[in-house]
Motif scaffolding. Structure first.
Motif, short mmCIF file in Angstrom:
data_model
loop_
_atom_site.label_atom_id
_atom_site.label_comp_id
_atom_site.label_asym_id
_atom_site.label_seq_id
_atom_site.Cartn_x
_atom_site.Cartn_y
_atom_site.Cartn_z
N THR A 56 0.85 -1.19 0.00
CA THR A 56 0.00 0.00 0.00
C THR A 56 0.88 1.24 0.00
OG1 THR A 56 -1.68 -1.18 1.27
CG2 THR A 56 -1.85 1.23 1.21
N GLU A 69 -2.33 0.56 -4.63
CA GLU A 69 -1.74 -0.75 -4.33
C GLU A 69 -0.85 -1.16 -5.50
OE1 GLU A 69 -2.62 -2.65 -1.57
OE2 GLU A 69 -3.95 -1.05 -0.85
N GLU A 101 5.77 2.82 7.49
CA GLU A 101 4.96 2.40 8.62
C GLU A 101 4.95 0.89 8.67
OE1 GLU A 101 1.44 4.92 8.92
OE2 GLU A 101 0.39 3.12 9.59
N VAL A 102 5.43 0.32 9.80
CA VAL A 102 5.49 -1.14 9.91
C VAL A 102 4.45 -1.67 10.89
CG1 VAL A 102 7.92 -1.32 9.25
CG2 VAL A 102 7.33 -0.97 11.65
N GLY A 103 3.72 -0.78 11.53
CA GLY A 103 2.67 -1.18 12.46
C GLY A 103 1.94 0.06 12.89
N PRO A 104 0.88 -0.10 13.70
CA PRO A 104 0.14 1.08 14.14
C PRO A 104 1.07 2.07 14.85
CG PRO A 104 -0.98 -0.95 14.79
CD PRO A 104 0.38 -1.33 14.28
N ARG A 107 6.82 3.90 13.03
CA ARG A 107 7.55 4.30 11.83
C ARG A 107 9.03 4.01 11.97
NH1 ARG A 107 5.11 8.75 8.05
NH2 ARG A 107 2.90 8.46 8.51
N GLU A 114 8.46 -6.74 3.11
CA GLU A 114 7.41 -7.62 3.65
C GLU A 114 6.91 -7.15 5.02
OE1 GLU A 114 8.05 -12.06 2.26
OE2 GLU A 114 9.97 -11.10 2.68
N ASP A 115 7.71 -6.32 5.71
CA ASP A 115 7.30 -5.82 7.02
C ASP A 115 6.53 -4.50 6.93
OD1 ASP A 115 8.62 -7.96 8.18
OD2 ASP A 115 10.51 -6.85 8.33
N VAL A 116 6.47 -3.94 5.73
CA VAL A 116 5.88 -2.61 5.57
C VAL A 116 4.36 -2.71 5.48
CG1 VAL A 116 5.74 -0.57 4.10
CG2 VAL A 116 7.93 -1.76 4.41
N GLU A 117 3.67 -1.91 6.32
CA GLU A 117 2.21 -1.86 6.20
C GLU A 117 1.80 -0.79 5.21
OE1 GLU A 117 -0.04 -1.59 9.81
OE2 GLU A 117 0.41 -3.70 10.25
N THR A 118 2.38 0.37 5.37
CA THR A 118 2.07 1.48 4.48
C THR A 118 3.34 2.25 4.17
OG1 THR A 118 -0.09 1.70 5.54
CG2 THR A 118 0.61 3.51 4.13
#
Ligand SMILES: [Zn+2]
Length: 216
Positions: A56, A69, A101-104, A107, A114-118
């Motif tokens: 994303t 995406e 961003e790797v989690g809520p 940063r 593969e660890d990236v959320e956004t």
């Protein structure tokens, strides 16, 4: 999917069974026809598909942003400040990574894809740069601002006169953006110093536009 004409790395059974050489795909498919570019050996083989992950990407441009995406190779490593091409149904543009961003609320400066959320980015192929102009007679009350739209690799050079339509001004200083790599100073103000438009937070200039200040 591989396509005709693609180049892939494969071990060649004829000249290099242990190490990959560059092969040209002559005919794609489950059993693809490939040609080793080292020895010209042509044969059928299964080409392993490259593993990809969905990513994303938030792209901001001129104060607006949109989310898209795209699929990227799974072994990609990403770090802030890097540039890449967003190639998705929504966009095809050069962007620079501004946040990972790797989690809520989490940063980081760099990460495995593969660890990236956004991935937060901004467009850099075309950019809008704010310019603060002060009149050449020095009356600070008459400072005005404008925004110029230029290619990201347009160069603003301190001491140079530039023209945009009816606007003409002499660059006196450039404030560099936080996400711009490799500038010695946050602000450039020596003659000959230059910055790419995509790295400029703001340009300060002396107004030379005749139309604007012809008060007499
Ligand atoms: Zn070969």
């Amino acid at each position: 999917m591989t396509e005709t004409g693609d180049r892939v790395g494969l071990a060649c059974p004829s000249c290099s069974p242990g190490e990959e050489t560059v092969h040209e795909v002559l005919r794609p498919g489950g059993q693809a026809t490939v040609r080793c570019t080292d020895c010209d050996h042509t044969y059928k083989t299964e080409i392993p598909e490259e593993e990809t992950v969905g990513l994303t990407v938030i792209v901001s441009q001129d104060g607006e942003s949109f989310s898209t995406e795209m699929d990227v190779p799974a072994d990609t490593y990403v770090s802030t400040g890097e540039e890449f091409v967003v190639d998705s149904p929504d966009a095809l543009m050069q962007v620079r990574v501004t946040g990972i961003e790797v989690g809520p609320e989490q940063r980081v400066e760099e990460a495995d894809i593969e660890d990236v959320e956004t991935l937060w980015t901004r467009a850099v192929d075309n950019v809008t740069v704010p310019v603060t102009l002060h009149p050449k007679d020095g009356n600070a009350d008459q400072t005005r601002s404008l925004r110029v739209n230029v290619p990201g690799d347009y160069e603003f050079t301190v001491g140079e006169t530039v023209e945009f339509g009816d606007e003409e001004f002499v660059v006196e200083g450039v404030q560099i953006r936080e996400d711009a790599p490799e500038y010695r100073h946050e602000k450039l103000d020596h003659d000959g110093d230059f910055a790419y438009a995509k790295d400029c937070k703001r340009v300060y200039a002396r107004d030379e536009s005749l139309t604007a200040w012809s008060a007499w």
